[in-house]
Write a protein that holds these residues in place. Structure first.
Motif, mmCIF file in Angstrom:
data_model
loop_
_atom_site.group_PDB
_atom_site.id
_atom_site.type_symbol
_atom_site.label_atom_id
_atom_site.label_comp_id
_atom_site.label_asym_id
_atom_site.label_seq_id
_atom_site.Cartn_x
_atom_site.Cartn_y
_atom_site.Cartn_z
ATOM 1 N N TRP A 244 0.836 -1.207 0.000
ATOM 2 C CA TRP A 244 0.000 0.000 0.000
ATOM 3 C C TRP A 244 0.865 1.250 0.000
ATOM 4 O O TRP A 244 0.522 2.244 -0.650
ATOM 5 N N GLN A 245 1.984 1.214 0.698
ATOM 6 C CA GLN A 245 2.885 2.364 0.697
ATOM 7 C C GLN A 245 3.475 2.605 -0.689
ATOM 8 O O GLN A 245 3.652 3.754 -1.114
ATOM 9 N N MET A 246 3.766 1.530 -1.388
ATOM 10 C CA MET A 246 4.247 1.663 -2.765
ATOM 11 C C MET A 246 3.169 2.276 -3.653
ATOM 12 O O MET A 246 3.447 3.118 -4.518
ATOM 13 N N PHE A 247 1.934 1.859 -3.453
ATOM 14 C CA PHE A 247 0.810 2.438 -4.206
ATOM 15 C C PHE A 247 0.757 3.946 -3.996
ATOM 16 O O PHE A 247 0.607 4.720 -4.952
ATOM 17 N N LEU A 248 0.850 4.362 -2.736
ATOM 18 C CA LEU A 248 0.743 5.777 -2.412
ATOM 19 C C LEU A 248 1.940 6.574 -2.926
ATOM 20 O O LEU A 248 1.803 7.733 -3.322
ATOM 21 N N LYS A 249 3.102 5.949 -2.947
ATOM 22 C CA LYS A 249 4.315 6.657 -3.347
ATOM 23 C C LYS A 249 4.464 6.759 -4.858
ATOM 24 O O LYS A 249 4.833 7.818 -5.392
ATOM 25 N N TYR A 250 4.156 5.675 -5.580
ATOM 26 C CA TYR A 250 4.424 5.631 -7.019
ATOM 27 C C TYR A 250 3.171 5.599 -7.897
ATOM 28 O O TYR A 250 3.264 5.733 -9.108
ATOM 29 N N GLY A 251 2.016 5.399 -7.271
ATOM 30 C CA GLY A 251 0.787 5.249 -8.037
ATOM 31 C C GLY A 251 0.496 3.785 -8.280
ATOM 32 O O GLY A 251 1.386 3.011 -8.668
ATOM 33 N N SER A 252 -0.752 3.381 -8.052
ATOM 34 C CA SER A 252 -1.102 1.964 -8.147
ATOM 35 C C SER A 252 -0.909 1.408 -9.549
ATOM 36 O O SER A 252 -0.548 0.238 -9.713
ATOM 37 N N LEU A 253 -1.119 2.220 -10.584
ATOM 38 C CA LEU A 253 -0.964 1.726 -11.951
ATOM 39 C C LEU A 253 0.468 1.282 -12.217
ATOM 40 O O LEU A 253 0.700 0.191 -12.760
ATOM 41 N N ARG A 254 1.437 2.100 -11.855
ATOM 42 C CA ARG A 254 2.841 1.738 -12.092
ATOM 43 C C ARG A 254 3.232 0.492 -11.305
ATOM 44 O O ARG A 254 3.955 -0.371 -11.809
ATOM 45 N N VAL A 255 2.757 0.420 -10.067
ATOM 46 C CA VAL A 255 3.097 -0.736 -9.227
ATOM 47 C C VAL A 255 2.510 -2.017 -9.819
ATOM 48 O O VAL A 255 3.208 -3.034 -9.954
ATOM 49 N N ILE A 256 1.238 -1.983 -10.189
ATOM 50 C CA ILE A 256 0.583 -3.167 -10.739
ATOM 51 C C ILE A 256 1.209 -3.556 -12.070
ATOM 52 O O ILE A 256 1.426 -4.749 -12.350
ATOM 53 N N ALA A 257 1.516 -2.582 -12.905
ATOM 54 C CA ALA A 257 2.151 -2.879 -14.197
ATOM 55 C C ALA A 257 3.502 -3.547 -13.993
ATOM 56 O O ALA A 257 3.865 -4.487 -14.717
ATOM 57 N N THR A 258 4.243 -3.085 -12.997
ATOM 58 C CA THR A 258 5.555 -3.664 -12.719
ATOM 59 C C THR A 258 5.436 -5.096 -12.229
ATOM 60 O O THR A 258 6.186 -5.987 -12.660
ATOM 61 N N ILE A 259 4.494 -5.349 -11.333
ATOM 62 C CA ILE A 259 4.292 -6.709 -10.835
ATOM 63 C C ILE A 259 3.889 -7.635 -11.978
ATOM 64 O O ILE A 259 4.364 -8.781 -12.065
ATOM 65 N N ALA A 260 3.006 -7.166 -12.858
ATOM 66 C CA ALA A 260 2.578 -7.987 -13.995
ATOM 67 C C ALA A 260 3.763 -8.375 -14.865
ATOM 68 O O ALA A 260 3.839 -9.510 -15.360
ATOM 69 N N GLU A 261 4.696 -7.456 -15.042
ATOM 70 C CA GLU A 261 5.916 -7.767 -15.788
ATOM 71 C C GLU A 261 6.753 -8.802 -15.046
ATOM 72 O O GLU A 261 7.237 -9.774 -15.636
ATOM 73 N N MET A 262 6.943 -8.595 -13.748
ATOM 74 C CA MET A 262 7.757 -9.505 -12.946
ATOM 75 C C MET A 262 7.211 -10.926 -12.953
ATOM 76 O O MET A 262 7.972 -11.904 -12.956
ATOM 77 N N LEU A 263 5.890 -11.048 -12.959
ATOM 78 C CA LEU A 263 5.264 -12.368 -12.942
ATOM 79 C C LEU A 263 5.230 -13.021 -14.322
ATOM 80 O O LEU A 263 4.806 -14.173 -14.450
#
Length: 295
Positions: A244-263
Motif C-alpha cells: 500500500w505504501q508503494m501504491f501511495l508513493k508511485y501510483g497503483s498503476l505503475r506498481v501493478i504494471a511492474t508486478i505484472a511484468e515480474m510475474l
C-alpha cells in the motif's frame, strides 16, 4: 452488481497496440477467483490513452471471456459526444454496466458535470457507476451533487476515493454520504489501502486495483469485511501495508504494471508512453514484496 469486490485489470499495451493475449490471460486469472464483477477500462485500464476502436476491442474481449461474471466498462472521455458513443458501444457488446468519471482539460462546474451524467444516464439501458476520482479529474464532488446525480435514471453506485483510515471517522463519512443517496444506490470504496476500512465502515463494494492481479487476496478481505469479520479484514489488509505504501508513493498503476511484468503475465513494456513501470531501486524494493502476495 455494484457490491462485493470489483476487479480492475490492467490493459497491457505498447506503442504498437494492445496485447490481447496478455489481457485475456489477466481476465482468466480474475474469473478463476469468482470475483463479484470486473471493471474494464478504468484508470488502471488506461482508458484515456486508447482510441474508440481499441476500447471497442477490449470491451469485446472482456465480455467474451467474462465466464458469467458481470462486466463494467469505463466510458469516460473528454467530450459528452464521445462518452455517448462509448456507452452505445458498451451496451451493444453486452456490458452489464458502465463507469463514468467527469474527465476534462478545462475545469468543470457542478452544472456541467450534472449535465454530463443527465445526458448519459438518459441514454442507457444498463446501470451506471459514478466514478469520483479527484486525483485524476481534479473535480471535487460535493455530497449534494452526488445526491442529485444519484437520483438520475440508471445510476446505481458511486465509486468514492479512500475514506479516513480511522474507523469511526470512516463510518461517519459513509453515513454522511449515504444520507444524500437513494436506497438503491451503493457506495464503493476505491484506493486499495482504504479497501478494508471502507468495507468495515459500511461501503457496499470495493473497487480494487490489486483485485485485477491478485483477486484471491482481495476476495478474502472483502468477504471477511462484508461478513462482519472486521478484525480479520484489517489483519489481511495490514499484511499488505508495504505494498500500500508503494501504491501511495508511485501510483497503483505503475506498481501493478511492474508486478505484472515480474510475474511474466505481460511483456515489458506494458504501459502507454510516456508512462513507465518502475525501475531501479523502486523495482528492487517491490520485488522483495512478492512473497507476501504469494502467501
Amino acid at each position: 452488481m455494484f457490491t462485493g469486490m470489483s476487479a480492475f485489470p490492467l490493459t497491457p499495451m505498447n506503442e504498437t497496440g494492445v496485447d490481447e493475449v496478455a489481457f485475456i490471460r489477466l481476465l482468466k486469472r480474475i474469473t478463476s477467483a469468482k470475483v463479484n464483477s470486473i471493471a474494464v477500462l478504468g484508470s488502471t485500464g488506461s482508458y484515456v490513452y486508447l482510441s474508440r476502436e481499441e476500447r471497442f476491442r477490449i470491451t469485446q474481449l472482456a465480455v467474451e471471456h467474462s465466464e458469467g461474471i458481470p462486466i463494467v466498462i469505463g466510458i469516460s472521455a473528454l467530450r459528452t459526444r464521445d462518452v455517448l458513443y462509448l456507452a452505445d458501444d458498451a451496451q451493444k457488446l453486452g456490458a452489464h454496466g458502465v463507469l463514468l468519471s467527469p474527465v476534462s482539460y478545462q475545469p468543470l462546474t457542478d452544472m456541467e458535470v450534472y449535465s454530463l451524467y443527465d445526458m448519459v444516464a438518459s441514454s442507457l439501458s444498463v446501470p451506471l457507476c459514478v466514478y469520483d476520482n479527484p486525483t485524476t479529474t481534479h473535480f471535487q464532488f460535493s455530497d449534494e451533487l452526488h445526491g442529485k446525480i444519484a437520483a438520475l435514471q440508471q445510476v446505481r453506485s458511486i465509486k468514492i476515493p479512500g475514506v479516513p483510515k480511522e474507523i469511526d471517522a470512516a463510518k461517519e463519512r459513509v453515513k454522511q454520504l449515504r444520507a444524500y443517496l437513494p436506497s438503491d444506490v451503493t457506495i464503493g470504496v476505491s484506493g486499495d489501502p482504504y479497501g478494508a476500512v471502507g468495507l468495515n465502515a459500511g461501503c457496499d463494494a470495493w473497487y480494487s486495483v490489486l483485485g485485477g492481479l491478485y483477486p484471491e487476496i482481495c476476495m478474502k478481505i472483502a468477504r471477511a469485511a462484508l461478513a462482519g469479520q472486521s478484525e480479520l479484514a484489517d489483519n489481511l489488509s495490514n499484511r499488505l501495508a508495504p505494498l500500500w505504501q508503494m501504491f501511495l508513493k508511485y501510483g497503483s498503476l505503475r506498481v501493478i504494471a511492474t508486478i505484472a511484468e515480474m510475474l511474466g503475465l505481460t511483456d515489458t513494456p506494458n504501459l502507454p508512453l510516456p508512462l513507465q513501470s518502475l525501475n531501479g531501486a523502486a523495482r528492487l524494493e517491490l520485488e522483495t514484496m512478492l512473497p507476501i502476495l504469494d502467501n
